[in-house]
Scaffold this motif. Structure first.
Motif, PDB file in Angstrom:
ATOM      1  N   ILE A 246      21.278  37.228  -1.609  1.00 15.37           N
ATOM      2  CA  ILE A 246      21.538  37.563  -3.007  1.00 15.37           C
ATOM      3  C   ILE A 246      22.150  36.359  -3.744  1.00 15.37           C
ATOM      4  CG2 ILE A 246      22.834  39.077  -4.560  1.00 15.37           C
ATOM      5  CD1 ILE A 246      20.458  40.447  -3.142  1.00 15.37           C
TER       6      ILE A 246
ATOM      7  N   ILE B 253      18.879  41.070 -10.709  1.00 18.53           N
ATOM      8  CA  ILE B 253      20.262  41.284 -11.142  1.00 18.53           C
ATOM      9  C   ILE B 253      20.644  40.240 -12.190  1.00 18.53           C
ATOM     10  CG2 ILE B 253      22.683  41.229 -10.416  1.00 18.53           C
ATOM     11  CD1 ILE B 253      21.818  42.491  -7.773  1.00 18.53           C
TER      12      ILE B 253
ATOM     13  N   SER C  98      18.805  47.673  -9.363  1.00 16.45           N
ATOM     14  CA  SER C  98      18.676  46.734  -8.239  1.00 16.45           C
ATOM     15  C   SER C  98      19.757  46.991  -7.198  1.00 16.45           C
ATOM     16  CB  SER C  98      18.800  45.289  -8.731  1.00 16.45           C
ATOM     17  OG  SER C  98      17.888  45.048  -9.755  1.00 16.45           O
ATOM     18  N   LEU C  99      20.962  47.274  -7.689  1.00 21.32           N
ATOM     19  CA  LEU C  99      22.064  47.548  -6.754  1.00 21.32           C
ATOM     20  C   LEU C  99      21.789  48.786  -5.901  1.00 21.32           C
ATOM     21  CD1 LEU C  99      25.305  46.798  -8.797  1.00 21.32           C
ATOM     22  CD2 LEU C  99      24.428  45.603  -6.778  1.00 21.32           C
TER      23      LEU C  99
ATOM     24  N   VAL D 150      20.160  45.970 -13.690  1.00 28.12           N
ATOM     25  CA  VAL D 150      21.144  45.487 -12.711  1.00 28.12           C
ATOM     26  C   VAL D 150      21.524  46.611 -11.741  1.00 28.12           C
ATOM     27  CG1 VAL D 150      23.496  44.613 -12.397  1.00 28.12           C
ATOM     28  CG2 VAL D 150      22.087  43.746 -14.281  1.00 28.12           C
ATOM     29  N   LEU D 151      21.862  47.762 -12.320  1.00 22.08           N
ATOM     30  CA  LEU D 151      22.307  48.877 -11.479  1.00 22.08           C
ATOM     31  C   LEU D 151      21.181  49.420 -10.613  1.00 22.08           C
ATOM     32  CD1 LEU D 151      24.691  50.491 -14.049  1.00 22.08           C
ATOM     33  CD2 LEU D 151      25.328  49.682 -11.778  1.00 22.08           C
TER      34      LEU D 151
ATOM     35  N   PHE E 153      21.245  40.782 -16.168  1.00 25.87           N
ATOM     36  CA  PHE E 153      22.519  40.347 -16.742  1.00 25.87           C
ATOM     37  C   PHE E 153      22.276  39.473 -17.973  1.00 25.87           C
ATOM     38  CE2 PHE E 153      25.656  36.747 -16.473  1.00 25.87           C
ATOM     39  CZ  PHE E 153      26.728  37.438 -17.010  1.00 25.87           C
TER      40      PHE E 153
ATOM     41  N   GLY F 215      17.982  39.812  -6.148  1.00 26.38           N
ATOM     42  CA  GLY F 215      19.066  38.993  -6.698  1.00 26.38           C
ATOM     43  C   GLY F 215      18.660  38.425  -8.047  1.00 26.38           C
TER      44      GLY F 215
ATOM     45  N   PHE G  69      21.624  46.321 -18.255  1.00 22.54           N
ATOM     46  CA  PHE G  69      22.424  46.696 -17.093  1.00 22.54           C
ATOM     47  C   PHE G  69      21.816  47.857 -16.326  1.00 22.54           C
ATOM     48  CE2 PHE G  69      25.324  43.712 -18.763  1.00 22.54           C
ATOM     49  CZ  PHE G  69      26.016  43.242 -17.661  1.00 22.54           C
TER      50      PHE G  69
END
Lengths: 281, 258
Positions: A225, A240, A255-256, A252-253, A244, A237, A249
């Protein structure tokens, strides 16, 4: 009258065979019930977390731009999965991670073998290993990018730099801790150093090697990452960092969430392999 | 008769960072074919060092060791070694553990494997062939270790307190089994032990060593009627108590000297 009968063994056992079996069955039932309770509470916590998050987002308790909420996140994942865009990113990241932790474990073990073979080399390398181990290896990222180009190779090398040294230290340590008497067993038959390694050192350290594999799964994700943050044009990564930069977001979330699921799956796979390989210990 | 084990003026010095200490001082010893010799002595008398030198695991600082008339230069298949505990490999089955000597000496053929199976059966372990060491009791495991030592058919067996980790009853049973097996197969044996009654019950000759530095103080020949009895019964023979007390007194004075 019967009390003074006095014949040993004539008496019926205080608890019948059925009675003993019933106790066992009751024990198993209790255990099963507890497992079920633990599992239901775990699920409840997860659902509660998502429900609260959803509610907080919809009722604007939190800034939706920054924290999004589950239905948006899952919609995002669904959209990316359907359009096929997700799979490329996921494939690259998983590929880098698998290469990172498998190669890292192998390479680390190989170096451990080398320094086990030569105690002189082990003494010489000792301070260098300590320095390299205490150093935050991701700081070497920019150097690797210059050396290996901005792509798969430099990300893999960043990951290896994290996994290799720790593996070497742990595995070498376990080589040294093998009971000297087990080695003596091989030596009294005239066994060579190669045979000592093959028949004792390696099999005795096998559980340690497998367990470093588990640690390395986590380490490899960090390396990959961070590596992708630095250079990638593909991968989770990258998603994300991209999310960003464009202030998406939800991306981003999502991907998390994917990382959490895939990393856990990978870890469980290694645990499964471990159980399969080490059944007799 | 030619001795099968001959030690000529063996001197050994242990060197560590702190000091160099004399462990064995000019020790001479002959063991003859088929003999069962026990070495007893206070701790620090170099008993285990002596075994390691005969086994070729260690080179003496001075002096020479001969096995079958040849100078000892590293471990060979002619000399078997039994350790204090079984040290079976937990990742191998009983049969794989028993046959490791064959694997290491490149004799993993039909004939030797069949012999290993026969030895296991002789020791009452044929049902345990495919089990793992942790599934066996201490006494059974030490029996597997005996089979492991015998598979390569050594003429000499070095026994380094092989009964010390066992409970009393198992220990007596195993003494009987091992002493009987070795006698029947006409092996020569050198046993190191702390247990004087064990030494007197299983051996033909008991050698008392003095400590720091180790050297031979006295050698006791065990009377014929005691040595021909099984170890368990030898303890009840007339003269056994006297022999035991003689060895005991020699041990005490060996200890007093320190």
């Amino acid at each position: 009258m019967s009390a003074v009968d006095g014949r040993i063994g004539a008496r019926a056992p205080a608890l019948s065979e059925d009675g003993i079996q019933a106790l066992h069955a009751a024990h198993l039932k209790r255990q099963k019930r507890q497992r079920l309770q633990v599992f239901s509470v775990q699920i409840a916590i997860l659902l509660l977390f998502f429900a609260l998050w959803e509610l907080a987002g919809r009722l604007k308790w939190i800034d939706v731009l920054l924290f999004s909420y589950p239905s948006k996140v899952f919609a995002q994942i669904g959209k990316d999965a359907a359009s096929g865009e997700l799979w490329g990113h996921l494939g690259i990241t998983v590929g880098e991670t698998v290469v990172g932790f498998v190669l890292g474990t192998l390479l680390g073990t190989l170096i451990a073998v080398l320094i086990w073979w030569s105690p002189f080399l082990s003494k010489v390398l000792d301070p260098y290993m300590v320095v390299f181990n205490s150093m935050p290896k991701v700081a070497l990222g920019p150097i690797f990018i210059v050396m290996f180009g901005a792509g798969f190779l430099s990300i893999t090398v960043t990951t290896l730099s994290i996994t290799v040294i720790v593996t070497t230290l742990v595995v070498y340590n376990s080589f040294c801790e093998v009971d000297a008497n087990l080695i003596k067993v091989v030596r009294v038959f005239g066994g060579t150093r190669t045979q000592v390694f093959q028949k004792v050192i390696l099999p005795a350290s096998f559980p340690t090697i497998i367990s470093t594999l588990k640690v390395n799964v986590g380490m490899a994700w960090v390396g990959v990452i961070v590596g992708e943050f630095l250079v990638a044009k593909m991968g989770l990564g990258y998603l994300i960092i991209y999310g960003f930069q464009v202030f998406n977001f939800t991306l981003v979330l999502s991907s998390l969430v994917i990382i959490a699921v895939v990393a856990t799956g990978m870890y469980q796979l290694v645990v499964y392999v471990e159980r399969k390989l080490l059944t007799h210990r | 008769m030619e001795p099968v084990v001959e030690l000529k003026h063996i001197t050994h010095v242990y060197v560590s960072d702190r000091e160099a200490s004399l462990a064995l001082d000019g020790l001479d010893l002959q063991v003859y074919p088929g003999e069962f010799v026990s070495l007893v002595g206070p701790s620090g008398c170099g008993k285990t060092t002596l075994l390691s030198i005969i086994a070729g695991l260690m080179k003496p600082t001075k002096g020479e060791a001969f096995v079958y008339g040849r100078k000892v230069d590293g471990p060979t298949a002619e000399v078997g070694y039994m350790l204090q505990q079984d040290y079976l490999f937990p990742w191998r089955t009983i049969f794989e553990n028993a046959s490791i000597g064959l694997e290491l000496t490149g004799r993993l053929d039909q004939e030797h494997l069949a012999r290993t199976g026969a030895l296991l059966e002789e020791m009452g372990l044929s049902d345990a062939r495919n089990l793992y060491p942790q599934q066996l009791s201490g006494g059974m495991r030490q029996r597997v270790a005996l089979v492991r030592t015998l598979t390569t058919d050594p003429g000499i067996l070095l026994l380094d307190e092989p009964f010390s980790a066992l409970d009393y009853q198992t220990k007596l049973q195993l003494e009987d089994l091992i002493a009987g097996t070795l006698r029947e197969k006409n092996k020569t044996a050198v046993l190191v032990t702390h247990d004087l009654s064990e030494a007197a019950a299983v051996s033909d000759r008991v050698i008392v060593l003095g400590s720091r530095p180790g050297k031979i103080r006295k050698s006791f020949d065990v009377p014929e009627h005691i040595r021909s009895a099984r170890p368990l019964l030898a303890r009840e023979q007339t003269g056994f108590n006297e022999l035991f007390h003689d060895i005991w007194r020699e041990m005490e004075s060996a200890g007093d000297k320190e």
